[in-house]
Every structure is written in C-alpha cells, then in structure tokens.
Design a protein around this motif. Structure first.
Motif, PDB file in Angstrom:
ATOM      1  N   MET A 185       0.828  -1.178   0.000  1.00  0.00           N
ATOM      2  CA  MET A 185       0.000   0.000   0.000  1.00  0.00           C
ATOM      3  C   MET A 185       0.884   1.258   0.000  1.00  0.00           C
ATOM      4  N   LEU A 186       2.009   1.196   0.682  1.00  0.00           N
ATOM      5  CA  LEU A 186       2.928   2.325   0.737  1.00  0.00           C
ATOM      6  C   LEU A 186       3.416   2.723  -0.655  1.00  0.00           C
ATOM      7  N   VAL A 187       3.822   1.753  -1.459  1.00  0.00           N
ATOM      8  CA  VAL A 187       4.328   2.044  -2.806  1.00  0.00           C
ATOM      9  C   VAL A 187       3.216   2.629  -3.673  1.00  0.00           C
ATOM     10  N   LEU A 188       2.019   2.089  -3.581  1.00  0.00           N
ATOM     11  CA  LEU A 188       0.900   2.626  -4.360  1.00  0.00           C
ATOM     12  C   LEU A 188       0.571   4.055  -3.932  1.00  0.00           C
ATOM     13  N   PHE A 189       0.655   4.326  -2.627  1.00  0.00           N
ATOM     14  CA  PHE A 189       0.440   5.687  -2.134  1.00  0.00           C
ATOM     15  C   PHE A 189       1.493   6.633  -2.714  1.00  0.00           C
ATOM     16  N   LEU A 190       2.754   6.212  -2.721  1.00  0.00           N
ATOM     17  CA  LEU A 190       3.817   7.046  -3.282  1.00  0.00           C
ATOM     18  C   LEU A 190       3.585   7.307  -4.769  1.00  0.00           C
ATOM     19  N   LEU A 191       3.162   6.280  -5.493  1.00  0.00           N
ATOM     20  CA  LEU A 191       2.905   6.443  -6.923  1.00  0.00           C
ATOM     21  C   LEU A 191       1.736   7.391  -7.176  1.00  0.00           C
ATOM     22  N   ARG A 192       0.689   7.248  -6.403  1.00  0.00           N
ATOM     23  CA  ARG A 192      -0.534   8.015  -6.650  1.00  0.00           C
ATOM     24  C   ARG A 192      -0.425   9.459  -6.191  1.00  0.00           C
ATOM     25  N   GLN A 193       0.161   9.685  -5.003  1.00  0.00           N
ATOM     26  CA  GLN A 193       0.168  11.023  -4.411  1.00  0.00           C
ATOM     27  C   GLN A 193       1.487  11.769  -4.577  1.00  0.00           C
TER      28      GLN A 193
END
Length: 177
Positions: free
Chosen positions: A1-9
C-alpha cells in the motif's frame, strides 16, 4: 500500500514515513524493492499506443511534472515557462479522452517539441492525424497558427488556435476505458 500511495500522491518519502509509522529509510527500501514488482504486474495492462490509435485522431500535449530542485542537475530541470522545476512528459490521448501513451521524461528546461522528438511518438503516430498546440508548429501535426510579426491574425486563425489549444470537443468516437 505504501508504494501505491507514493505512486498516486507523489509525497516526499518523509511524509509517507510519518503517515505509515515507519522511518524514511524503510520507505526508501520498500520503494526500491516493490516498485519493479508493481511495474511488472501493470505492464500487461498497458495497451500498445499504435494499435490503440488505429483509425483515431491523436491529441498530443506536454506536461511539466513538478519535482524538487535537485542541485546536482543545475538548471536543467527549471522550466522558464512554468517558473518551476520538473520533468517534461509528452502525453497522447484520443478525442474520447482515452490515454494512449506517456513518454519518458526529459528535463523540464526542454521545450515540448524537443521532448516530442525524443519520444517514440513521431514514429508511433506517423500515420495518424494528430492535433497539438502551438508548441508543435512544424511537427506535421494539426496546430493553430502563430501571429505573424507586426500583423493581426484573421478571425479564422484565432478560432483554430483557440480550438487546438483547448480540450477537444466531445466526439462520437467510442471510449475504450
């Protein structure tokens, strides 16, 4: 979830660390390890832009993706137009708004025409009718017309430039999202 958060935001890693209750170095390690796995998982879902654009009009535009100011890059990332640092990305889409492709980044100090030439777009969309803004005059794309020095533009030139610079009107082309 951390990596997806970094990619999205696209937050700085220190902010992500605080939100997820871990250290910045943990965020950096997770990013380094997991990003390639996310890229591989998504790769099979990325359409081929040449195949996806068959029989369609292609819209091309550049975007400055803002970044922090990396001292090691000197002024290469600084965009005088936007008065900020970042990377220039070329984006292609259909009139219906379907994303076709995003180019590799070039330094933000480079003009849209340079970034377009460095991308695969000229070859990928060579046989397609393409529309771009005034930054693409001379590329072979349909663009508006620049104002001649010391002269006024005709009303037709003004309208065509306004239309090519704005988002395209809705079309009857089906959406493939």
């Amino acid at each position: 979830m951390l990596v997806l958060f970094l990619l999205r935001q696209n937050p700085v890693q220190a902010v992500a660390a605080e939100l997820f209750g871990v250290s910045q170095s943990t965020v950096s390690r997770r990013w380094t390890v997991l990003l390639p796995a996310v890229e591989r998982a998504l790769a099979e879902h990325v359409p081929d832009p040449v195949a996806a654009s068959v029989g369609r009009i292609v819209l091309i535009d550049g975007a400055l993706v803002r970044t922090w100011d990396w001292a090691s890059q000197g002024t290469a990332l600084f965009s005088g137009k936007h008065r900020d640092t970042g990377f220039n990305l070329q984006v292609s889409a259909t009139l219906a708004g379907d994303l076709l492709a995003v180019s590799n980044p070039v330094p933000g100090s480079r003009h849209d025409m340079y970034a377009w030439r460095q991308s695969c777009f000229p070859q990928a969309f060579a046989d397609r009718e393409s529309i771009g803004d005034l930054g693409y005059v001379g590329s072979g794309m349909l663009t508006g017309k620049r104002k001649p020095p010391g002269q006024d533009r005709t009303e037709g030139d003004k309208v065509s430039t306004r239309v090519s610079a704005s988002s395209a009107p809705p079309s009857n082309e089906p959406s493939h999202t």
